[in-house]
Design a protein around this motif. Sequence first.
Motif, short mmCIF file in Angstrom:
data_model
loop_
_atom_site.label_atom_id
_atom_site.label_comp_id
_atom_site.label_asym_id
_atom_site.label_seq_id
_atom_site.Cartn_x
_atom_site.Cartn_y
_atom_site.Cartn_z
N THR A 75 0.84 -1.20 0.00
CA THR A 75 0.00 0.00 0.00
C THR A 75 0.87 1.25 0.00
OG1 THR A 75 -1.68 -1.20 1.26
CG2 THR A 75 -1.87 1.20 1.19
N THR A 76 0.72 2.07 -1.02
CA THR A 76 1.52 3.29 -1.15
C THR A 76 0.67 4.55 -1.20
OG1 THR A 76 1.53 3.05 -3.57
CG2 THR A 76 3.38 2.06 -2.34
N LYS A 77 -0.66 4.40 -1.20
CA LYS A 77 -1.55 5.55 -1.28
C LYS A 77 -2.63 5.44 -0.22
CE LYS A 77 -0.94 6.02 -6.30
NZ LYS A 77 -1.64 6.03 -7.62
N PRO A 78 -3.21 6.57 0.21
CA PRO A 78 -4.33 6.52 1.15
C PRO A 78 -5.50 5.74 0.56
CG PRO A 78 -3.46 8.75 0.96
CD PRO A 78 -2.82 7.95 -0.12
N GLY A 79 -6.23 5.08 1.45
CA GLY A 79 -7.37 4.30 0.99
C GLY A 79 -7.29 2.87 1.46
N PRO A 80 -8.01 1.98 0.80
CA PRO A 80 -8.02 0.57 1.21
C PRO A 80 -6.63 -0.06 1.12
CG PRO A 80 -9.81 1.04 -0.33
CD PRO A 80 -8.91 2.24 -0.33
N ILE A 81 -6.41 -1.07 1.93
CA ILE A 81 -5.14 -1.79 1.92
C ILE A 81 -5.04 -2.61 0.64
CG2 ILE A 81 -3.74 -3.52 3.10
CD1 ILE A 81 -5.11 -2.68 5.69
N LYS A 82 -3.92 -2.52 -0.02
CA LYS A 82 -3.70 -3.29 -1.24
C LYS A 82 -3.17 -4.67 -0.87
CE LYS A 82 -1.38 -3.21 -5.72
NZ LYS A 82 -0.44 -2.47 -6.62
N ALA A 83 -3.93 -5.69 -1.22
CA ALA A 83 -3.55 -7.06 -0.88
C ALA A 83 -2.77 -7.70 -2.01
CB ALA A 83 -4.80 -7.89 -0.58
N ALA A 84 -1.95 -8.66 -1.66
CA ALA A 84 -1.21 -9.41 -2.67
C ALA A 84 -2.16 -10.31 -3.43
CB ALA A 84 -0.11 -10.23 -2.00
N ASP A 85 -1.85 -10.57 -4.69
CA ASP A 85 -2.71 -11.41 -5.52
C ASP A 85 -2.82 -12.82 -4.97
OD1 ASP A 85 -3.11 -9.26 -7.18
OD2 ASP A 85 -1.45 -9.79 -8.51
N SER A 86 -1.70 -13.37 -4.54
CA SER A 86 -1.68 -14.72 -3.99
C SER A 86 -0.47 -14.85 -3.07
CB SER A 86 -1.62 -15.77 -5.10
OG SER A 86 -0.44 -15.59 -5.87
N GLN A 87 -0.48 -15.87 -2.26
CA GLN A 87 0.66 -16.10 -1.38
C GLN A 87 1.91 -16.37 -2.21
OE1 GLN A 87 1.04 -15.90 1.82
NE2 GLN A 87 -1.08 -15.58 2.46
N SER A 88 2.95 -15.60 -1.96
CA SER A 88 4.18 -15.78 -2.72
C SER A 88 4.81 -17.12 -2.38
CB SER A 88 5.16 -14.65 -2.40
OG SER A 88 5.43 -14.60 -1.02
N GLU A 89 5.33 -17.77 -3.39
CA GLU A 89 5.96 -19.07 -3.18
C GLU A 89 7.26 -18.91 -2.40
OE1 GLU A 89 6.51 -21.04 -6.84
OE2 GLU A 89 4.37 -21.09 -7.37
N ARG A 90 7.49 -19.85 -1.52
CA ARG A 90 8.70 -19.80 -0.71
C ARG A 90 9.92 -20.17 -1.53
NH1 ARG A 90 7.27 -22.20 5.29
NH2 ARG A 90 5.36 -21.02 5.63
N SER A 91 10.98 -19.45 -1.29
CA SER A 91 12.22 -19.74 -1.99
C SER A 91 12.81 -21.05 -1.50
CB SER A 91 13.21 -18.60 -1.76
OG SER A 91 14.47 -18.93 -2.29
N VAL A 92 13.46 -21.77 -2.41
CA VAL A 92 14.09 -23.04 -2.03
C VAL A 92 15.27 -22.79 -1.11
CG1 VAL A 92 15.21 -25.11 -2.90
CG2 VAL A 92 13.34 -24.07 -4.20
N SER A 93 15.99 -21.70 -1.34
CA SER A 93 17.18 -21.40 -0.54
C SER A 93 16.80 -20.58 0.70
CB SER A 93 18.21 -20.66 -1.38
OG SER A 93 17.64 -19.47 -1.90
N VAL A 94 16.10 -21.22 1.61
CA VAL A 94 15.67 -20.58 2.85
C VAL A 94 16.60 -21.01 3.97
CG1 VAL A 94 13.85 -20.48 4.58
CG2 VAL A 94 13.27 -20.39 2.16
N TYR A 95 17.05 -20.03 4.77
CA TYR A 95 17.92 -20.33 5.90
C TYR A 95 17.30 -19.78 7.18
CZ TYR A 95 21.65 -21.76 2.73
OH TYR A 95 22.39 -22.41 1.78
N CYS A 96 17.54 -20.49 8.26
CA CYS A 96 16.98 -20.12 9.56
C CYS A 96 17.92 -19.17 10.28
CB CYS A 96 16.76 -21.39 10.39
SG CYS A 96 16.26 -21.07 12.09
N TYR A 97 17.38 -18.07 10.80
CA TYR A 97 18.20 -17.12 11.55
C TYR A 97 18.52 -17.62 12.95
CZ TYR A 97 13.74 -15.75 13.71
OH TYR A 97 12.54 -15.76 14.38
N ASN A 98 17.82 -18.66 13.40
CA ASN A 98 18.02 -19.15 14.76
C ASN A 98 19.09 -20.24 14.83
OD1 ASN A 98 17.10 -19.17 17.60
ND2 ASN A 98 16.44 -21.25 17.13
N CYS A 99 19.03 -21.21 13.92
CA CYS A 99 20.00 -22.32 13.96
C CYS A 99 20.93 -22.30 12.76
CB CYS A 99 19.27 -23.65 14.02
SG CYS A 99 18.37 -24.09 12.51
#
Length: 209
Positions: free
Chosen positions: A122-146
């Motif tokens: 959302t970059t303008k006043p008014g209703p919240i702009k929603a994403a079209d669909s849930q973005s796919e998770r990247s294969v190269s995901v790393y955990c900040y904890n472990c």
Amino acid sequence: VNWSISHKDLEAQISNYAGVRHSSMRYYTADKNVTCRNCHRPGHLSKNCPTPKKVPPCCLCAGRDHLQHSCPARFCLNCCLPGHYFKECLERAYWNKHCNRCDMKGHYADACPEIWRQYHLTTKPGPIKAADSQSERSVSVYCYNCSRKGHFGYECSEKRMHGNMFPTSPFVYYYDDECDIKRRANRLKRKVADLQEAGLLPEQSETPL
């Protein structure tokens, strides 16, 4: 190189603390290199100052009519509102809270990080702009904890680096509409009124228009 001790350094060894003893510096005269922290005059320390002791300032707001424990700007780490401390809070402890919005522990839905995270498009006043669909998770995901590959930090089952912190999801699962925003605002107003009635939140002075 001259490694001799400066006379000024010797005088600077005078301390306000009773545990520090320097027999050669027992008596203070006007020519000593010391300044009182109470009256800001040279020649003596604050513990020997003849001027009445000043009231220490509050470490939260710098006011001199109160100390930290009674400061109106004191902040609760449990409900994130000013006016009281954790031990005075009316809400249950954060480790017993569960959010029915993001399904994570440590907070309620009205304090969910997703509330502000949903504005990422959302970059303008008014209703919240929603994403079209849930973005796919990247294969190269790393955990900040472990630091292992294949999962996010909030999904990690290993012991947390900071034991008193609860993780939050980086994704947005729900976008508010106008009715949701109004209902949440009304709930927060009732919460503020309850805290003010209990004396845990200072009354807000209205600024005249």
